[in-house]
Design an enzyme around this catalytic site. Sequence first.
Site, PDB file in Angstrom:
ATOM      1  N   GLU A 139      13.347   6.083  -9.533  1.00 23.56           N
ATOM      2  CA  GLU A 139      12.672   5.861  -8.258  1.00 23.56           C
ATOM      3  C   GLU A 139      13.662   5.472  -7.164  1.00 23.56           C
ATOM      4  OE1 GLU A 139       9.097   2.951  -6.571  1.00 23.56           O
ATOM      5  OE2 GLU A 139      10.552   2.164  -8.033  1.00 23.56           O
ATOM      6  N   GLU A 238       0.976  -0.333  -5.834  1.00 24.59           N
ATOM      7  CA  GLU A 238       2.020  -1.354  -5.855  1.00 24.59           C
ATOM      8  C   GLU A 238       2.144  -1.944  -4.446  1.00 24.59           C
ATOM      9  OE1 GLU A 238       6.266  -1.604  -8.116  1.00 24.59           O
ATOM     10  OE2 GLU A 238       6.251  -0.386  -6.312  1.00 24.59           O
TER      11      GLU A 238
END
Length: 260
Positions: A139, A238
């Site tokens: 990521e 998130e």
Amino acid sequence: MPRFAANLSFLFTELPFLDRFEAAAKAGFKGVEFMFPYAVPAGDIRARLDDNGLSLVLFNLPPGHWDKGERGFAALPGREDEFASAVDLALTYAEALDCPRLHVMAGLATHGATRETYVANLRMAADWAAPFGIDILIEPINTRDMPDYFLTRTANARDVIAEVGEANIGLQFDIYHRHVQEGGVESALAEFGPLARHFQCADPPDRGEPGLGTRELDYARIFNLIDASGYEGWIGCEYKPRGETSAGLGWPAACGVTLG
């Protein structure tokens, strides 16, 4: 429409960790993710997943000495044995919890991260994870939230994935991180979306509930674009609630989506 997973490291934090599973299920989530499970026995987590009919969709490998500023160590030379142990531990948890994706944090450039080490460790992790049917994800993270992180740009993640060359390595596309670091979310979805095995969402600039803040991002449109691409996985929530978690759960209706 993609399904949404509650990130229990961010949501329902007014409750003890194991109680967040029930809260997520009652809110309408069918899936959950979190950062690090290792302080809790896998059997205890398994019981909460089963009791609440939840799927675990993602968690991270051990990050190293988080409280001392480490943010992973997959790209740090000299830590290869420690990284192998981290992969082994994560796979043990993932197998026990039926989790199909693991996020590997690279570490900080200022700690000596190198691409050569990163690629070699990712290749090893993917090779070990393959027999379990588990994907290894990387990521890009913005340097405002995580200064000096080694992997910050989506194109670099694409190049690393290509160099690793394993079928079970892919992109964790965090919409918030992409917007803060590089912008161009919609064009990036078109260019890099095929590499994405998992998405995450939050609203800039404060990482709050998607679609309920400044509306720098048109999340209704973004979610539609992801859906239209044929993506059938999960989008991890998130984000940092601007108040109590439940009070901020008007965002799915505002964005024209449902949690399940």
